[in-house]
Design a protein around this motif. Structure first.
Motif, PDB file in Angstrom:
ATOM      1  N   THR A 110       0.628  -1.203   0.106  1.00  0.00           N
ATOM      2  CA  THR A 110      -0.095  -0.058   0.109  1.00  0.00           C
ATOM      3  C   THR A 110       0.899   1.275  -0.145  1.00  0.00           C
ATOM      4  OG1 THR A 110      -0.008   0.168   2.387  1.00  0.00           O
ATOM      5  CG2 THR A 110      -1.782  -1.147   1.326  1.00  0.00           C
TER       6      THR A 110
ATOM      7  N   PRO B 142      -5.686   9.553   1.265  1.00  0.00           N
ATOM      8  CA  PRO B 142      -5.529   8.154   0.387  1.00  0.00           C
ATOM      9  C   PRO B 142      -6.888   7.400   0.569  1.00  0.00           C
ATOM     10  CG  PRO B 142      -4.411   8.173   2.653  1.00  0.00           C
ATOM     11  CD  PRO B 142      -4.716   9.760   2.380  1.00  0.00           C
ATOM     12  N   LEU B 143      -7.688   7.607   1.251  1.00  0.00           N
ATOM     13  CA  LEU B 143      -9.176   6.748   1.107  1.00  0.00           C
ATOM     14  C   LEU B 143      -9.947   7.157   0.047  1.00  0.00           C
ATOM     15  CD1 LEU B 143      -9.735   5.433   4.649  1.00  0.00           C
ATOM     16  CD2 LEU B 143      -9.006   3.996   2.762  1.00  0.00           C
ATOM     17  N   LYS B 145     -11.460   7.391  -3.310  1.00  0.00           N
ATOM     18  CA  LYS B 145     -11.407   6.478  -4.386  1.00  0.00           C
ATOM     19  C   LYS B 145     -10.312   6.798  -5.888  1.00  0.00           C
ATOM     20  CE  LYS B 145     -14.218   3.290  -2.935  1.00  0.00           C
ATOM     21  NZ  LYS B 145     -13.834   1.782  -2.820  1.00  0.00           N
ATOM     22  N   LEU B 149      -4.005   2.358  -4.992  1.00  0.00           N
ATOM     23  CA  LEU B 149      -3.758   1.670  -3.490  1.00  0.00           C
ATOM     24  C   LEU B 149      -2.052   1.635  -3.184  1.00  0.00           C
ATOM     25  CD1 LEU B 149      -4.363  -0.926  -1.401  1.00  0.00           C
ATOM     26  CD2 LEU B 149      -3.893  -2.381  -3.074  1.00  0.00           C
TER      27      LEU B 149
ATOM     28  N   GLY C  62      -2.457   1.374   5.980  1.00  0.00           N
ATOM     29  CA  GLY C  62      -3.438   1.534   4.752  1.00  0.00           C
ATOM     30  C   GLY C  62      -4.444   0.054   4.750  1.00  0.00           C
ATOM     31  N   LYS C  65      -7.717   0.770   3.159  1.00  0.00           N
ATOM     32  CA  LYS C  65      -7.424   0.926   1.490  1.00  0.00           C
ATOM     33  C   LYS C  65      -7.430  -0.623   1.001  1.00  0.00           C
ATOM     34  CE  LYS C  65      -6.855   3.587  -2.004  1.00  0.00           C
ATOM     35  NZ  LYS C  65      -7.902   4.603  -2.504  1.00  0.00           N
ATOM     36  N   GLU C  68     -10.458  -2.450   0.525  1.00  0.00           N
ATOM     37  CA  GLU C  68     -10.981  -2.245  -0.920  1.00  0.00           C
ATOM     38  C   GLU C  68     -10.832  -2.998  -2.076  1.00  0.00           C
ATOM     39  OE1 GLU C  68     -11.036   1.838  -0.928  1.00  0.00           O
ATOM     40  OE2 GLU C  68     -12.114   2.192   0.965  1.00  0.00           O
ATOM     41  N   ARG C 367     -16.297  -0.358   0.805  1.00  0.00           N
ATOM     42  CA  ARG C 367     -15.722   0.313   2.144  1.00  0.00           C
ATOM     43  C   ARG C 367     -15.480  -0.752   3.249  1.00  0.00           C
ATOM     44  NH1 ARG C 367     -12.768   3.114   5.023  1.00  0.00           N
ATOM     45  NH2 ARG C 367     -13.501   5.098   6.259  1.00  0.00           N
TER      46      ARG C 367
END
Lengths: 191, 166, 409
Positions: A110, B142-143, B145, B149, C62, C65, C68, C367
């Motif tokens: 990430t 960062p979250l 869309k 990633l 993350g 993230k 997702e 999410r």
């Protein structure tokens, strides 16, 4: 020339004696960030007992240590701290990258996780596993001891050799990603 | 659930544009952005929702049939009556500002900082709205869309230490 | 426990504005007492803490993230690494939320298995948190007692699923594979042995002068503050909030079991330690009931339902198994996910661990928000430490049980 030696005297090279002393009194600096830190604690605790290999003196002060065990993923915010602690440690020093996250980033591909600490600091030993079992860490320490014994540490010249300063090959192939700027070649000028 | 329906009914009476829905036993109300602070104050003060269980946000950029960009989620619970209620506030791009609920629930402090850090939603009146998880110099949220990633290379921008210079 | 009223705290912050003899101390992010990676910038007046500013995010990876981008079965591996001292509880919490979203009803046997593993996880969580608290306040033997029992729980988990502590044991609609008689036997042996260890541990610390002096009256959180600051779990219960998701909104059939919700009124570090010790005894009670009455029948939902991954035997030997396997592992085929959002919570060792999942019809969550108890509890830290001395920081941190991976995610 033969010299009569008593039975309890052993002859050795000063170099290997120095290495022998060093390898059997490693003082780890537990840089435990995540899950692997718990296995690191388990390695030091009663059942697995790292003291059998002379490496149980965990010191949290980098000035007193010669082996850094990076256990767990290193986030973007943590890396400057890691580098600073590595610089604060005295030579000779070694580094074990414990677990998949520290070695390669593991499952955390990430934005915030450094994809392997060997991109930014030198690493001597990698331990696979997520997290590695205590036995694996102990094996890594034994292997590192062999490495230290083979190195010959008096004078510390081995740290200046060209080969050790080379960056890892994988590192060369993975360049730092920046925003790409595409420049189209001027076709008209060539024809 | 009877008292929860009572709460929702009186909330609808007081605030005209409140929409209600239910899924798997969870009751949700959607409150307009302009009235959200009043509605939450009312829920805390009059209906006894004394705990803010969680505060988060969803980015509906790629969501099917979505009309709004962001949806804030306030998960409320009342200790006395053992009720739970989800309050949604929908936000759209130019005006990403809602009043902070820190005066109501002290626990909202870090949650709002996290939502600011991750989504870039501004909480008006927050005592200390700084980034919480990411470093200060980080630029993106960062979250959202539209953020990839693997990031945009921030994780590689560090000097390399070698054996010789260490 | 006796009620203690907190003495009015002197307004150190007011003094700070008038006087300029304060000095700033950086604590962490690499410090033995933090156990994990957190940083606190302290304002000190001599040895007294005037203010503390936590700085977190040193382990931000993350997680949400990734949620997702991984499907509902894959993400369980990431939840393991969230609260890494009780990963089983996180597995259960994640799949509880997923099953709430998909509307899946588990088999009775599976519910019992999940209760058993979450209670074992709670015990191992409390063992580490109280053990580390003892370690920080100078009781090293206590820590060794705790860690020895944790190794036994690791053994049970290893027999159950092959991994010591990143188990990834649950699946949507079931578990990886059924509980075996050997595991049941090991749990029985553990339950026989473990109460003695709790007795020993309590004898070591409950009346230990050093420990009691360092923890009683330190870091007091009142009931109103606990609610207002969203505290849950042992932290809130030590302050007198009688709240437990297992009782208030029973999931996994917790209503079948006879257990007490452990509370204290003092709200200080000692009360938090005490509540954790008492909760371990209650967990043992639940385990004893559960292990003796595991219902017979399949652990997973049947193959025809197309919700749970079939076993390898079913995949290779039956046509339904093969079809189900392919349906579930192929992208965008598997689960029938509604375009809806749910929040489902479970009670883990640290407090209410819930997941807020938004489904968008595909087999990947749109999410995946985690409500992390450590994050919320650590937010109360500056409030708890203000006015106490520098050496109290370790006691307060130990009693809050901050796990960095859950804190930063």
């Amino acid at each position: 020339m033969a010299i009569e030696l008593p039975e309890n005297v052993v002859i050795s090279k000063l170099d290997s004696l120095g290495s022998w002393c060093r390898k059997n009194s490693l003082w780890p600096m537990p840089f435990a960030t995540a899950c692997c830190g718990i296995e690191l604690m388990a390695t030091g605790a009663s059942r697995h007992d790292l003291a059998r290999f002379g490496a149980e003196v965990f010191r949290f002060s980098p000035r007193q240590c010669d082996l850094m065990i990076v256990a767990g993923r290193v986030a973007m915010k943590m890396l400057p701290v890691l580098q600073r602690i590595w610089q604060q440690m005295h030579e000779p020093k070694w580094c074990i990258s414990m677990g998949a996250c520290a070695s390669t980033g593991g499952v955390f591909d990430t934005y915030a996780v450094v994809q392997g600490i060997d991109r930014f600091i030198p690493v001597d030993m990698y331990v696979p596993g997520c997290p590695p079992r205590p036995e694996q860490l102990i094996q890594a320490i034994i292997d590192l001891q062999d490495k230290i014994q083979a190195e010959g540490t008096i004078g510390g010249r081995e740290f200046n050799t060209f080969a050790r300063q080379q960056r890892k090959r994988a590192l060369m192939e993975l360049p730092i990603i920046r925003t790409p700027q595409i420049v189209l070649p001027n076709r008209q000028g060539t024809n | 659930m009877s008292s929860l329906s009572k709460v929702v009914a009186s909330l609808k009476e007081r605030f005209s544009e409140v929409a209600e829905s239910e899924f798997r036993g969870l009751t949700r109300v959607v409150v307009p952005q302009s009235q959200c602070f009043e509605a939450l104050t009312c829920l805390k003060g009059e209906f006894g929702f004394d705990m803010l269980v969680d505060l988060t946000c969803v980015d509906y950029l790629n969501f099917r049939d979505a009309t709004d960009r962001f949806g804030l989620v306030y998960l409320l619970a009342s200790m006395e009556d053992n009720l739970r209620l989800t309050v949604r506030v929908m936000l759209n791009e130019p005006d990403l500002t809602v009043p902070s609920v820190v005066p109501l629930w002290e626990g909202a402090n870090w949650m709002e900082r996290e939502v600011w850090d991750m989504f870039g939603i501004l909480f008006e009146g927050h005592p200390d709205l700084r980034r919480i998880l990411l470093p200060e110099e980080f630029e993106a949220h960062p979250l959202r869309k539209d953020y990839p990633l693997q990031g945009r290379g921030e994780r590689h921008n560090f000097p390399v230490l070698t054996r010789g210079e260490a | 426990m006796a009620t203690t009223t907190s003495p009015p705290r002197p307004d150190f912050a007011k003094d700070a504005r008038e006087e300029d003899y304060l000095w700033t101390l950086n604590f962490g992010p690499q410090h033995p007492a933090t156990h994990t990676t957190l940083r606190i910038v302290l304002k000190l007046d001599g040895e007294r803490v005037v203010d503390a500013v936590p700085d977190i995010g040193y382990l931000h990876s993350g997680f949400e993230k990734i949620g997702e981008h991984l499907d509902y079965n894959q993400y369980v591996t990431v939840t393991d690494r969230m609260n890494y001292i009780s990963p089983m509880a996180n597995n259960v919490a994640w799949h509880h939320a997923v099953e709430t979203l998909l509307g899946i009803e588990l088999t009775p046997r599976c519910k019992y298995i999940r209760v058993i593993i979450s209670e074992l996880a709670r015990i191992s969580d409390h063992l580490l948190s109280t053990g580390a608290m003892g370690l920080d306040t100078g009781a090293f033997t206590f820590f060794l007692y705790a860690f020895y029992q944790r190794e036994k729980i690791y053994d049970i988990f290893e027999t159950l699923c092959g991994a010591r502590f990143t188990n990834s044991y649950t699946r949507v609609g079931g578990v990886m594979h059924d509980i075996t008689p050997l595991v049941v036997e090991k749990i029985r042996a553990f339950l026989k042995d473990f109460p003695k260890t709790i007795d020993d541990m309590e004898k070591l610390l409950n009346r230990n002068r050093i420990f009691v002096d360092r923890t009683k009256g330190v870091g007091i959180l009142t009931k109103e503050e606990a609610i207002n600051r969203s505290c849950t779990g042992p932290i809130a219960r030590a302050s007198g909030v009688t709240r437990d998701v297992r009782k208030d909104q029973p999931y996994l059939g917790y209503e079948d079991f006879d257990f007490q919700v452990c509370c204290a009124k003092a709200g200080d570090c000692f009360a938090r330690y005490y509540v954790r010790m008492a909760e371990m005894r209650e967990s043992v009670k639940i385990l004893q009931q559960a292990i003796e009455s595991i219902p017979p029948g399949p652990a997973n939902i049947g193959v025809d339902e197309r919700t749970t991954l079939p076993t390898k035997q079913q995949v290779y030997q039956t046509i339904e198994g093969t079809i189900t396997h392919f349906e579930l592992v192929m992208a965008n085929r598997g689960f029938e996910v509604p375009c809806e959002e749910v929040y489902a919570a479970t009670e883990t060792g640290n407090g209410e661990l819930g997941f807020y999942i938004a489904g968008d019809g595909s087999d990947v969550a749109y999410r995946a928000r985690c409500r992390p108890p450590s994050f919320i509890h650590f937010a109360t830290f500056p409030h708890l430490i203000r006015g106490h001395t520098l050496s109290d920081i370790v006691a307060v941190l130990g009693s809050l049980n901050i796990i960095a991976a859950e804190l930063d995610r």
